[in-house]
Scaffold this motif. Structure first.
Motif, PDB file in Angstrom:
ATOM      1  N   ASP A  69      -5.025   8.613   1.024  1.00  0.00           N
ATOM      2  CA  ASP A  69      -5.112   7.155   1.161  1.00  0.00           C
ATOM      3  C   ASP A  69      -4.371   6.632   2.391  1.00  0.00           C
ATOM      4  N   CYS A  81       0.844  -1.199   0.000  1.00  0.00           N
ATOM      5  CA  CYS A  81       0.000   0.000   0.000  1.00  0.00           C
ATOM      6  C   CYS A  81       0.883   1.253   0.000  1.00  0.00           C
ATOM      7  N   HIS A 111     -11.265   1.546  -0.275  1.00  0.00           N
ATOM      8  CA  HIS A 111     -10.269   0.488  -0.435  1.00  0.00           C
ATOM      9  C   HIS A 111     -10.808  -0.876  -0.009  1.00  0.00           C
TER      10      HIS A 111
END
Length: 367
Positions: free
Chosen positions: A144, A129, A172
């Motif tokens: 994010d 990620c 997500h």
């Protein structure tokens, strides 16, 4: 005999961050190694022999005995057996607590600087990620957020910056979002792509939303396809945060939470969104939300330019061939993705252990 020492993921992360000499030893079968691993670790498949208590499990392994050895497996149990056996062979050994599952929260960073702003790339090396902090004139935006909020706050403090916005590219499915918590703790505005299933307050990002940060502008671009609400962000016409729409070597998957027909519709939307992005300045720097490989502690930014990205074979196809090819290359479904999406829609995961849901290889990209 001495008690077997253990090391938690945070401590190993710190060792690798500062460059402390250490041999990290992966004892798992090669099939598991192929899914995910700790960067620069040494693979020695001793798993089956260790299960059978074979004292010769590490026959043929030759490591520097003056350097500590940290053994790891999937969950941290067989690595204890490995550490014990290596200790008997004269090595200074540790077993990684929780194994690769616990390592999923480990992280490192890289930074890119411009004349009037900087972007810090936070990389979950154990998960793939990528999240970002943009700082301009002491004002910050986080995009994010996937790490413990303390990580971002540490960098805000170091840069004497105030968090103004927390935003996301999409809802997500492979990690729990820390955006809501980060915004609340820092009294920052939480902006998300509109999703009718979100069950908490936020401000909606629209296709024409522009964020003013210091003396720069961050412009939202609707890039539906990977998800129906996906957004990308153009930072001062120099950087493009593409979420899971466009990667440095592939594109996002359009299949999650979609039947066959819905998948085709999303693939068509993805193609159209990609054409929108590809029309931007060739020199703009592409920063995606994920990578499919473990990330070394090398401080090297994971990025590309739009010009280089255009050479991705999938992006050479016409719309019909793109849709057909994409659907034919759908990778295995991410573990626990439905449960992760549900938690992100609730905005609360205080009742679970994030490691239990988030562990596993990253499977967002199609190349």
């Amino acid at each position: 005999m001495e008690e077997i020492k253990t090391l938690n993921a945070s401590a190993l992360r710190n060792w690798l961050e500062i460059g402390q000499p250490v041999s990290v030893l992966d004892i798992r079968p090669i099939t598991e190694r192929a899914e995910w691993y700790i960067p620069n670790s040494i693979h020695f498949n001793a798993y089956e022999k260790l299960k059978n208590n074979d004292f010769e499990a590490f026959s043929g392994l030759h490591l520097d005995k003056s350097v500590p050895v940290v053994t790891y497996c999937g969950g941290g149990k067989m690595s204890l057996v490995a550490a014990k056996m290596l200790q008997m062979h004269g090595y200074n050994t540790y077993s990684l607590e929780g194994g690769l599952k616990a390592w999923s929260l480990a992280w490192n960073t890289a930074t890119i600087n411009f004349s009037n702003f900087e972007v810090i790339q936070f990389r979950r090396t154990g998960k793939g990620c990528l999240s970002y902090m943009v700082i301009a004139n002491k004002e910050a935006m986080v995009v994010d957020a996937s790490l413990d909020t303390n990580v971002y706050e540490q960098y805000l403090s170091a840069n004497d910056a105030v968090l103004k916005f927390v935003i996301e590219t999409h809802t997500h499915a492979d990690h729990l979002s820390r955006s809501k918590e980060l915004a609340e703790k820092n009294n920052a505005a939480l902006f998300l792509p509109p999703n009718n299933n979100l069950r908490f307050k936020y401000q909606a990002i629209e296709n024409d939303t522009v964020f003013k940060l210091g003396n720069i502008s961050v412009s939202a671009i609707s890039t539906t396809g990977h998800t129906l609400e996906s957004m990308s962000f153009n930072i001062d016409n120099k950087v493009l945060l593409t979420g899971d729409t466009l990667f440095t070597n592939g594109v996002g998957r359009p299949d999650l939470k979609a039947d066959t027909e819905g998948m085709k519709v999303k693939a068509k939307l993805l193609y159209q969104s990609l054409q929108k992005l590809l029309s931007l300045n060739n020199e703009i720097i592409v920063l995606p939300a994920h990578t499919s490989q473990p990330i070394a502690f090398d401080k090297l930014l994971i990025h590309s330019t739009l010009e280089k990205v255009k050479s991705i074979p999938l992006l050479q196809l016409n719309e019909e061939d793109f849709i057909e090819t994409i659907i034919g290359r759908i990778p295995a479904t991410p573990a626990n993705y439905l449960a992760i999406v549900e938690k992100n829609l609730q905005g609360d995961f205080s009742d679970i252990n994030p490691i239990d849901l988030e562990a596993g290889a990253n499977r967002c990209a199609i190349s």
